[in-house]
Design a protein around this motif. Structure first.
Motif, PDB file in Angstrom:
ATOM      1  N   TRP A  85      -1.805  -5.423  20.027  1.00 29.51           N
ATOM      2  CA  TRP A  85      -0.633  -5.498  19.154  1.00 29.51           C
ATOM      3  C   TRP A  85      -0.993  -6.136  17.813  1.00 29.51           C
ATOM      4  N   ASN A  86      -1.763  -7.226  17.851  1.00 34.07           N
ATOM      5  CA  ASN A  86      -2.185  -7.868  16.612  1.00 34.07           C
ATOM      6  C   ASN A  86      -3.024  -6.930  15.762  1.00 34.07           C
ATOM      7  N   THR A  87      -3.901  -6.170  16.425  1.00 32.47           N
ATOM      8  CA  THR A  87      -4.725  -5.208  15.704  1.00 32.47           C
ATOM      9  C   THR A  87      -3.857  -4.152  15.056  1.00 32.47           C
ATOM     10  N   TYR A  88      -2.838  -3.691  15.770  1.00 29.62           N
ATOM     11  CA  TYR A  88      -1.931  -2.673  15.229  1.00 29.62           C
ATOM     12  C   TYR A  88      -1.140  -3.227  14.047  1.00 29.62           C
ATOM     13  N   VAL A  89      -0.611  -4.463  14.221  1.00 28.91           N
ATOM     14  CA  VAL A  89       0.202  -5.050  13.165  1.00 28.91           C
ATOM     15  C   VAL A  89      -0.587  -5.208  11.880  1.00 28.91           C
ATOM     16  N   GLN A  90      -1.865  -5.643  12.025  1.00 26.46           N
ATOM     17  CA  GLN A  90      -2.665  -5.893  10.835  1.00 26.46           C
ATOM     18  C   GLN A  90      -3.165  -4.610  10.185  1.00 26.46           C
ATOM     19  N   THR A  91      -3.290  -3.522  10.956  1.00 27.55           N
ATOM     20  CA  THR A  91      -3.829  -2.284  10.388  1.00 27.55           C
ATOM     21  C   THR A  91      -2.754  -1.250  10.113  1.00 27.55           C
ATOM     22  N   ALA A  92      -1.575  -1.443  10.680  1.00 26.46           N
ATOM     23  CA  ALA A  92      -0.518  -0.450  10.509  1.00 26.46           C
ATOM     24  C   ALA A  92      -0.190  -0.168   9.056  1.00 26.46           C
ATOM     25  N   PRO A  93      -0.084  -1.202   8.190  1.00 26.14           N
ATOM     26  CA  PRO A  93       0.227  -0.917   6.790  1.00 26.14           C
ATOM     27  C   PRO A  93      -0.816  -0.030   6.116  1.00 26.14           C
ATOM     28  N   VAL A  94      -2.079  -0.093   6.600  1.00 29.37           N
ATOM     29  CA  VAL A  94      -3.141   0.686   5.974  1.00 29.37           C
ATOM     30  C   VAL A  94      -3.043   2.160   6.358  1.00 29.37           C
ATOM     31  N   TYR A  95      -2.832   2.445   7.640  1.00 31.16           N
ATOM     32  CA  TYR A  95      -2.948   3.809   8.131  1.00 31.16           C
ATOM     33  C   TYR A  95      -1.607   4.505   8.342  1.00 31.16           C
ATOM     34  N   THR A  96      -0.516   3.721   8.382  1.00 32.49           N
ATOM     35  CA  THR A  96       0.778   4.328   8.630  1.00 32.49           C
ATOM     36  C   THR A  96       1.525   4.634   7.345  1.00 32.49           C
ATOM     37  N   GLY A 117       3.232  -6.549   9.353  1.00 32.52           N
ATOM     38  CA  GLY A 117       3.995  -5.324   9.216  1.00 32.52           C
ATOM     39  C   GLY A 117       4.168  -4.847   7.792  1.00 32.52           C
ATOM     40  N   TYR A 118       4.667  -3.644   7.696  1.00 36.56           N
ATOM     41  CA  TYR A 118       4.824  -2.954   6.419  1.00 36.56           C
ATOM     42  C   TYR A 118       5.763  -3.696   5.469  1.00 36.56           C
ATOM     43  N   ALA A 119       6.941  -4.114   5.994  1.00 36.10           N
ATOM     44  CA  ALA A 119       7.931  -4.771   5.133  1.00 36.10           C
ATOM     45  C   ALA A 119       7.369  -6.061   4.548  1.00 36.10           C
ATOM     46  N   HIS A 120       6.617  -6.805   5.349  1.00 34.59           N
ATOM     47  CA  HIS A 120       6.023  -8.050   4.867  1.00 34.59           C
ATOM     48  C   HIS A 120       5.033  -7.767   3.740  1.00 34.59           C
ATOM     49  N   VAL A 139       4.499  -7.358 -13.514  1.00 36.98           N
ATOM     50  CA  VAL A 139       4.291  -5.931 -13.296  1.00 36.98           C
ATOM     51  C   VAL A 139       5.545  -5.374 -12.638  1.00 36.98           C
ATOM     52  N   ASN A 140       5.879  -4.144 -12.939  1.00 33.07           N
ATOM     53  CA  ASN A 140       7.037  -3.510 -12.328  1.00 33.07           C
ATOM     54  C   ASN A 140       6.969  -3.629 -10.811  1.00 33.07           C
ATOM     55  N   GLN A 141       8.033  -4.165 -10.178  1.00 27.20           N
ATOM     56  CA  GLN A 141       8.033  -4.481  -8.746  1.00 27.20           C
ATOM     57  C   GLN A 141       8.278  -3.230  -7.895  1.00 27.20           C
ATOM     58  N   THR A 142       7.235  -2.408  -7.775  1.00 25.21           N
ATOM     59  CA  THR A 142       7.326  -1.186  -6.985  1.00 25.21           C
ATOM     60  C   THR A 142       7.042  -1.437  -5.508  1.00 25.21           C
ATOM     61  N   GLY A 143       6.364  -2.525  -5.192  1.00 26.98           N
ATOM     62  CA  GLY A 143       5.944  -2.758  -3.816  1.00 26.98           C
ATOM     63  C   GLY A 143       4.729  -1.944  -3.426  1.00 26.98           C
ATOM     64  N   GLU A 144       4.109  -1.280  -4.389  1.00 27.01           N
ATOM     65  CA  GLU A 144       2.929  -0.462  -4.134  1.00 27.01           C
ATOM     66  C   GLU A 144       1.738  -0.983  -4.942  1.00 27.01           C
ATOM     67  N   LEU A 145       0.556  -0.754  -4.406  1.00 24.56           N
ATOM     68  CA  LEU A 145      -0.656  -1.157  -5.117  1.00 24.56           C
ATOM     69  C   LEU A 145      -1.050  -0.065  -6.104  1.00 24.56           C
ATOM     70  N   ASP A 146      -0.218   0.086  -7.120  1.00 27.76           N
ATOM     71  CA  ASP A 146      -0.449   1.116  -8.128  1.00 27.76           C
ATOM     72  C   ASP A 146      -1.475   0.625  -9.150  1.00 27.76           C
ATOM     73  N   ASP A 147      -1.786   1.473 -10.117  1.00 31.17           N
ATOM     74  CA  ASP A 147      -2.826   1.138 -11.094  1.00 31.17           C
ATOM     75  C   ASP A 147      -2.481  -0.109 -11.897  1.00 31.17           C
ATOM     76  N   ASP A 148      -1.206  -0.249 -12.304  1.00 34.92           N
ATOM     77  CA  ASP A 148      -0.807  -1.415 -13.096  1.00 34.92           C
ATOM     78  C   ASP A 148      -0.991  -2.700 -12.302  1.00 34.92           C
ATOM     79  N   THR A 149      -0.665  -2.634 -11.013  1.00 36.31           N
ATOM     80  CA  THR A 149      -0.795  -3.825 -10.174  1.00 36.31           C
ATOM     81  C   THR A 149      -2.254  -4.208  -9.987  1.00 36.31           C
ATOM     82  N   MET A 150      -3.104  -3.228  -9.701  1.00 35.54           N
ATOM     83  CA  MET A 150      -4.525  -3.522  -9.499  1.00 35.54           C
ATOM     84  C   MET A 150      -5.158  -4.051 -10.782  1.00 35.54           C
TER      85      MET A 150
END
Length: 460
Positions: free
Chosen positions: A21-32, A64-67, A81-92
């Protein structure tokens, strides 16, 4: 299956389930949620940034994703930076900018006051400060590979220190021999023994230690990364004066600001020939240390004077300091310029109808009206005119007669009233005394004496 083997089987099963479960929680945002990021490398870089600068305890503590979305938005807010919640180019791009190494507090650990200040885009302070107003600082060494001369380093640091002495009661002394100092300033690189290693060129430019009493000999110290290209002026490299002004702000108790254009923003803003403390940052410093003591006729109006020599009241009205004694008042700038006659001006000519000497006075932030307290009554003035239906009884406000002093802290819309050893906190928005008050003065203003005759000089 024997009892012991049965128990062992279930323990192993539970451990396996928790691990998966811990493995899923930590990797879910990456692959889901692939839309959230552009690459796994970006996510890894962002998580490392969040950990290094205090948004996360560790890269694996994302639940999790929401966090993760909230964490990205928080970084975006801090970095403007515009608060999109995504790791877009401006954020990086923003999180790769050179910055101060002092951490930003994790969201869940920020105080209520910090959340209020964040919402209103104000400064933050952690309320840890120097107990002594006489601060010694010493430059221990100079850059090893820089175009800066030692004299230019001295000038940059001295000019930064002057910004703080101009707006607070602090008095700074530069130590040029081998003597002790409160703030040691030096140039270091990579792992330099304080537990916060530098990372080479164009990363963490500098860091400082707030005076919390938890860093031992490092309290208040400032370290510049000797790998960086510090300069005296111009667009090239990092302007040493600007970096020093920011870091010494930390040395005095300021935390990072979320206000664009503030000195205490975490990332380096680029060269600015007119770089200076903002009004909000000056207010924060004056909350910690009080404003610079005004001077009249070459003599300081000393807030530490014995009470029988003190003024009756003092407050800021329309960004000018008003000081009251008997039936007269003096008007000064924030610092040391006397605007009134040396003998003062008549209180009754400006505030008609109020008896003198007055007990307390302050200006309300919501409408600019001035409230004056005397005995069992208080008066309200709109500019020079008394508001109809005044004076009124101070008991209408839930306050005692014959107050000693009043202080307005307009960033929280609160007014503190003092009498003898007690303090009342009044909520200007709700127009009521806050629950639980009054308290003993020392419970609210640690280190304050029971006497409050001079407390008004510690300006909002």
């Amino acid at each position: 299956m024997a009892g012991a083997e049965y128990l062992t089987f279930w323990i192993c099963t539970v451990i396996f389930i928790v691990h998966e479960w811990n493995t899923y929680v930590q990797t879910a945002p990456v692959y889901t949620h692939k839309a959230l990021i552009t690459s796994d490398d970006d996510l890894s870089e962002a998580l490392n940034y969040m950990t290094k600068y205090g948004f996360l305890r560790s890269p694996g503590s994302v639940f999790g994703y929401a966090h993760l979305v909230n964490l990205i938005k928080d970084v975006q807010f801090v970095l403007h930076v515009n608060q999109t919640g995504e790791l877009d180019d401006d954020t990086m791009t923003a999180l790769r900018r050179p910055r101060c190494g002092v951490k930003d507090a994790p969201v869940e650990e920020r105080s209520v006051e910090a959340h209020v200040l964040k919402r209103n885009k104000r400064y933050t302070i952690n309320w840890h400060k120097w107990d002594n107003r006489f601060i010694k600082y010493r430059i221990l060494n100079y850059p090893t590979d820089s175009e800066l001369t030692n004299a230019q380093v001295d000038e940059a640091v001295d000019r930064a220190v002057e910004q703080f002495s101009n707006v607070t009661r602090l008095i700074f002394k530069k130590i040029t021999d081998n003597g002790y100092a409160d703030i040691f300033i030096k140039f270091e690189s990579w792992n330099h023994g304080d537990g916060y290693p530098f990372d080479g060129p164009n990363g963490t430019v500098a860091h400082a230690f707030v005076p919390e009493g938890i860093y031992g000999d490092y309290d208040g110290d400032v370290h510049f990364d000797d790998s960086e290209d510090f300069t005296h002026e111009g667009e090239k490299g990092y302007n040493l004066y600007q970096v020093a002004l920011h870091e010494i702000g930390h040395s005095l108790g300021l935390e990072h600001s979320w206000v664009d254009g503030a000195v205490m923003i975490p990332d380096y803003p680029g060269y600015n020939a007119s770089y200076a403390l903002t009004n909000d940052e000056i207010r924060a410093l004056q909350l910690l240390y009080g404003p610079r003591i005004p001077i009249s006729n070459g003599k300081p109006l000393n807030p530490d004077a014995p009470c029988n020599l003190a003024y009756d009241a003092a407050t800021m009205i329309d960004n000018k300091l008003f000081v009251f004694k008997d039936n007269r008042y003096w008007r000064l700038t924030d610092f040391e310029t006397l605007l009134s006659y040396k003998k003062g001006q008549s209180i009754k000519k400006r505030f008609r109808g109020v008896p003198t000497p007055i007990d307390a006075i302050y200006q309300r932030p919501q409408d600019g009206n001035v409230l004056i307290f005397k005995g069992s009554q208080y008066w309200m003035y709109n500019k020079r005119d008394i508001v109809p239906s005044y004076p009124r009884s101070v008991t209408d406000l839930g306050l005692p007669d014959n107050l000693d002093a009043a202080i307005i802290l307009d960033q929280w819309n609160k007014t503190y009233f003092f009498k003898d050893t007690q303090v009342w906190r009044y909520d200007e928005e709700n127009q009521a005394i806050d629950y639980g008050y009054p308290y003993h003065i020392r419970e609210v203003w640690e280190g304050t004496s029971s006497s409050t005759c001079c407390i008004q000089f510690y300006r909002r």
